[in-house]
Design an enzyme around this catalytic site. Structure first.
Site, PDB file in Angstrom:
ATOM      1  N   ASP A   1      45.010  44.413  45.380  1.00 31.06           N
ATOM      2  CA  ASP A   1      43.943  45.413  45.444  1.00 31.06           C
ATOM      3  C   ASP A   1      43.020  45.211  46.635  1.00 31.06           C
ATOM      4  O   ASP A   1      43.072  44.168  47.305  1.00 31.06           O
ATOM      5  CB  ASP A   1      43.148  45.426  44.127  1.00 31.06           C
TER       6      ASP A   1
ATOM      7  N   ASN B   1      37.739  41.367  30.367  1.00 30.51           N
ATOM      8  CA  ASN B   1      38.080  42.476  29.458  1.00 30.51           C
ATOM      9  C   ASN B   1      39.587  42.740  29.451  1.00 30.51           C
ATOM     10  O   ASN B   1      40.042  43.762  28.964  1.00 30.51           O
ATOM     11  CB  ASN B   1      37.311  43.745  29.861  1.00 30.51           C
TER      12      ASN B   1
ATOM     13  N   HIS C   1      41.468  43.008  32.209  1.00 32.51           N
ATOM     14  CA  HIS C   1      41.996  43.749  33.362  1.00 32.51           C
ATOM     15  C   HIS C   1      42.902  42.886  34.229  1.00 32.51           C
ATOM     16  O   HIS C   1      42.745  41.666  34.302  1.00 32.51           O
ATOM     17  CB  HIS C   1      40.882  44.424  34.182  1.00 32.51           C
TER      18      HIS C   1
ATOM     19  N   GLU D   1      41.521  48.654  34.576  1.00 29.63           N
ATOM     20  CA  GLU D   1      40.555  48.386  33.514  1.00 29.63           C
ATOM     21  C   GLU D   1      41.064  48.966  32.194  1.00 29.63           C
ATOM     22  O   GLU D   1      41.988  49.797  32.201  1.00 29.63           O
ATOM     23  CB  GLU D   1      39.212  49.049  33.878  1.00 29.63           C
TER      24      GLU D   1
HETATM   25  C1  F6R Z   1      41.777  40.087  42.034  1.00 32.59           C
HETATM   26  C2  F6R Z   1      42.003  40.881  40.831  1.00 32.59           C
HETATM   27  C3  F6R Z   1      41.229  40.694  39.564  1.00 32.59           C
HETATM   28  C4  F6R Z   1      40.982  39.233  39.174  1.00 32.59           C
HETATM   29  C5  F6R Z   1      40.218  39.137  37.858  1.00 32.59           C
HETATM   30  C6  F6R Z   1      39.866  37.710  37.484  1.00 32.59           C
HETATM   31  O1  F6R Z   1      42.618  40.502  43.092  1.00 32.59           O
HETATM   32  O2  F6R Z   1      42.820  41.719  40.911  1.00 32.59           O
HETATM   33  O3  F6R Z   1      41.921  41.351  38.531  1.00 32.59           O
HETATM   34  O4  F6R Z   1      42.190  38.554  39.074  1.00 32.59           O
HETATM   35  O5  F6R Z   1      39.021  39.882  37.952  1.00 32.59           O
HETATM   36  O6  F6R Z   1      38.940  37.228  38.398  1.00 32.59           O
HETATM   37  P1  F6R Z   1      38.483  35.694  38.421  1.00 32.59           P
HETATM   38  O7  F6R Z   1      39.664  34.895  38.834  1.00 32.59           O
HETATM   39  O8  F6R Z   1      37.386  35.666  39.464  1.00 32.59           O
HETATM   40  O9  F6R Z   1      38.009  35.376  37.042  1.00 32.59           O
END
Ligand code: F6R
Length: 243
Positions: free
Chosen positions: A67, A136, A138, A143
């Site tokens: 992303d 959550n 995702h 989401e």
């Molecule tokens: C990052 C991404 C997000 C993260 C997720 C967890 O490219 O796509 O889905 O993997 O928000 O983030 P952390 O590792 O910071 O808890």
């Protein structure tokens, strides 16, 4: 699904890096799907360490990231382009031309999303996709929704996310309101998936995502349907699961 229990964050990072490194050794010209966020930083550090020792060669590797924020220039230190260079690409012998992220500066969402999706297909798909897990449930920017989103698309960030991100910017107006992300279908098409999770604050969502019902309300739960998923999580993240 394979579940690998790690002692702590460092152990999780080493185990995940071992899996990525095995992939690169088995297929030197593999396509790696990569993630940003705090969880994979230790994994990238470990890969850099092994590269420095001469144990790992990124010379033929191609990468595609999950992303990118829409409207954020690459030079902005909050862009995922910046993150990837700062945490991995600038420290290994990867060919920058073989590193791909959605182009956040392309204003035409439809054009950019179909370009990115076609690019992934033209590379022959992703051999190993690395994922983190949101609180959550995702994955990427997918989401909780009424239905599983399909291919690469543009998402409107939730107000909560915009608020949480504002500390990184001069003003709320500068905080990105949209992002480009691989969709659930894009992620599910990867041949192998490696998901890394650390910390007690993720224990509840780990239980829901991997031991609860498959539902678009918990996007990561779809991974239960993938034939080759490895979850590497530390004891704290697995503390609510009976394993
Ligand atoms: C990052 C991404 C997000 C993260 C997720 C967890 O490219 O796509 O889905 O993997 O928000 O983030 P952390 O590792 O910071 O808890």
């Amino acid at each position: 699904m394979k579940i690998i229990k790690a002692k702590d964050y460092q152990d999780m990072s080493r185990k995940a890096a071992n899996i990525i490194s095995a992939q690169i050794i088995m297929k030197s010209d593999c396509v790696l799907g990569l993630a940003t966020g705090s969880t994979p930083i230790g994994t990238y550090k470990q890969l850099i360490e092994w590269y420095d020792k001469g144990d790992l060669d990124f010379g033929d590797v191609t990468t595609v990231n999950l992303d990118e924020y829409k409207g954020l220039p690459r030079e902005n230190d909050q862009s995922y382009y910046y993150f990837m260079h700062n945490n991995l690409f600038d420290y290994v012998n990867i060919n920058p031309e073989r590193t791909h992220l959605p182009n956040g500066m392309e204003p035409d969402s439809e054009k950019e999303c179909s370009r990115y999706e076609a690019l992934i297909q033209s590379l022959g798909g992703v051999d190993l996709q690395l994922l983190g897990l949101g609180h959550n449930g995702h994955i990427g920017f997918n989401e909780p929704e009424e239905a599983f989103e399909t291919v690469t698309h543009c998402v409107d960030l939730q107000q909560r996310t915009i608020e949480a991100n504002k500390r990184f910017f001069d003003s709320i107006d500068d905080v990105p309101k949209q992002a480009y992300t691989m969709g659930i279908k894009t992620i599910m098409m990867a041949k192998k998936i490696l998901i890394v999770v650390s910390g007690e604050d993720k224990a509840e969502i780990v239980k829901k995502a991997f031991f609860g019902p498959v539902t678009p309300q918990v996007p990561a739960s779809i991974l239960q349907m993938h034939p080759d998923v490895t979850l590497v999580a530390d004891e704290a993240a697995l503390s609510k699961c009976n394993i």
